[in-house]
Design a protein around this motif. Structure first.
Motif, PDB file in Angstrom:
ATOM      1  N   GLU A 150      98.110  -1.084  82.853  1.00  0.00           N
ATOM      2  CA  GLU A 150      98.119  -1.054  84.308  1.00  0.00           C
ATOM      3  C   GLU A 150      97.069  -2.024  84.814  1.00  0.00           C
ATOM      4  N   ALA A 151      97.511  -3.153  85.353  1.00  0.00           N
ATOM      5  CA  ALA A 151      96.579  -4.207  85.744  1.00  0.00           C
ATOM      6  C   ALA A 151      96.485  -4.395  87.250  1.00  0.00           C
ATOM      7  N   SER A 152      97.046  -3.466  88.027  1.00  0.00           N
ATOM      8  CA  SER A 152      97.027  -3.650  89.476  1.00  0.00           C
ATOM      9  C   SER A 152      95.635  -3.436  90.066  1.00  0.00           C
ATOM     10  N   LYS A 209      89.538  -8.444  87.265  1.00  0.00           N
ATOM     11  CA  LYS A 209      90.011  -8.291  88.630  1.00  0.00           C
ATOM     12  C   LYS A 209      91.418  -7.703  88.645  1.00  0.00           C
ATOM     13  N   GLY A 210      91.804  -7.192  89.803  1.00  0.00           N
ATOM     14  CA  GLY A 210      93.155  -6.699  89.946  1.00  0.00           C
ATOM     15  C   GLY A 210      94.168  -7.801  89.690  1.00  0.00           C
ATOM     16  N   GLY A 211      95.181  -7.523  88.881  1.00  0.00           N
ATOM     17  CA  GLY A 211      96.177  -8.518  88.513  1.00  0.00           C
ATOM     18  C   GLY A 211      95.900  -9.207  87.198  1.00  0.00           C
TER      19      GLY A 211
END
Length: 258
Positions: A150-152, A209-211
């Motif tokens: 989960e990279a969001s 970072k997110g993403g």
């Protein structure tokens, strides 16, 4: 809550309820973050100070004893010994803690709980290293790759790579800017916010970072001690959600004398 509530110990019933709640939650926690551990330590100190730090207990048929130190009862599992009893003879609550220690009967398997990680060892020219044929003074490049499920959301990721006894870290600053050796075969490396090269492990902290889903790290080790060793598992975890983690399987290493 407990650390603050203990500053006003007049309501002992409320304090006891908070301690019970923390104990129950801690029992069901697989892992705790460093911040949680720090607060638990402060909460324990506050609880001891609020209760006076003494208890009156009787162990088995012995006479009651007032003491400030814990009562430790130890026995091997499966020993078949008689039950042991501890009776609270005082007027304040007494808590018990049960812990089991031992050595696993088999190597722990690889694990994926939000992170998938791999570790590969190469020669300096980028060819695969055969760790069954390492020799003293040989240099190797350890490459760590990881992927977040989960990279969001942003993550503070901690990488801990334990070394086998036959290896020592030569340098933890492998990058594409080095001129002494050609490392152009390396993947694009992730910039770490912190790295540490200890006697027994490589540690890196990453601010993902997110993403950002994937990350790569690399460092150089030298074979220094001849013998046959176990290569410990590589562990990656989220520093603030430690149950989100990943682990590789253990391996084997043979270092021959030069």
């Amino acid at each position: 809550m407990l650390a603050f509530a203990a500053a006003n110990p007049g309501n002992r019933t409320r304090l006891t309820a908070i301690i019970d709640r923390i104990a129950e939650r801690f029992t069901h926690a697989t892992r705790t973050s460093t911040q949680e551990q720090a607060w638990l330590l402060m909460a324990a100190e506050a609880a001891v100070g609020a209760s006076g730090g003494e208890m009156t207990v009787a162990v088995g048929d012995a006479a009651p004893e007032t003491r400030a130190e814990p009562v430790y009862l130890r026995r091997p599992l499966g020993s078949g010994g008689p039950d042991q009893t501890v009776t609270n003879r005082g007027s304040t609550p007494v808590w018990r803690s049960v812990s089991i220690t031992g050595v696993p009967v088999a190597d722990l398997p690889a694990e994926t709980k939000g992170y998938t990680v791999t570790r590969k060892v190469y020669r300096l020219d980028g060819t695969d290293a055969d760790l069954r044929k390492a020799r003293q003074t040989d240099l190797f490049v350890v490459v760590i790759k990881g992927t977040r499920t989960e990279a969001s959301q942003a993550a503070q990721t901690l990488v801990i790579d334990l070394l086998p006894a036959g290896f020592e870290i030569e340098t933890a600053t492998v990058s594409k800017g080095r001129s002494t050796t050609d490392y152009t075969w390396l993947p694009e490396l992730t910039e770490a916010t912190y790295t540490e090269e200890r006697d027994d492990r490589f540690v890196a902290a990453l601010d993902l970072k997110g993403g950002v889903k994937d990350f790569s790290l690399a460092y150089v080790v030298r074979a220094v001690t001849a013998g046959e060793f176990i290569y410990p598992a590589l562990v990656v975890e989220d520093m603030y959600e430690p149950e989100t983690s990943g682990r590789t399987a253990m391996g084997k290493l043979t270092v021959a004398p030069r």
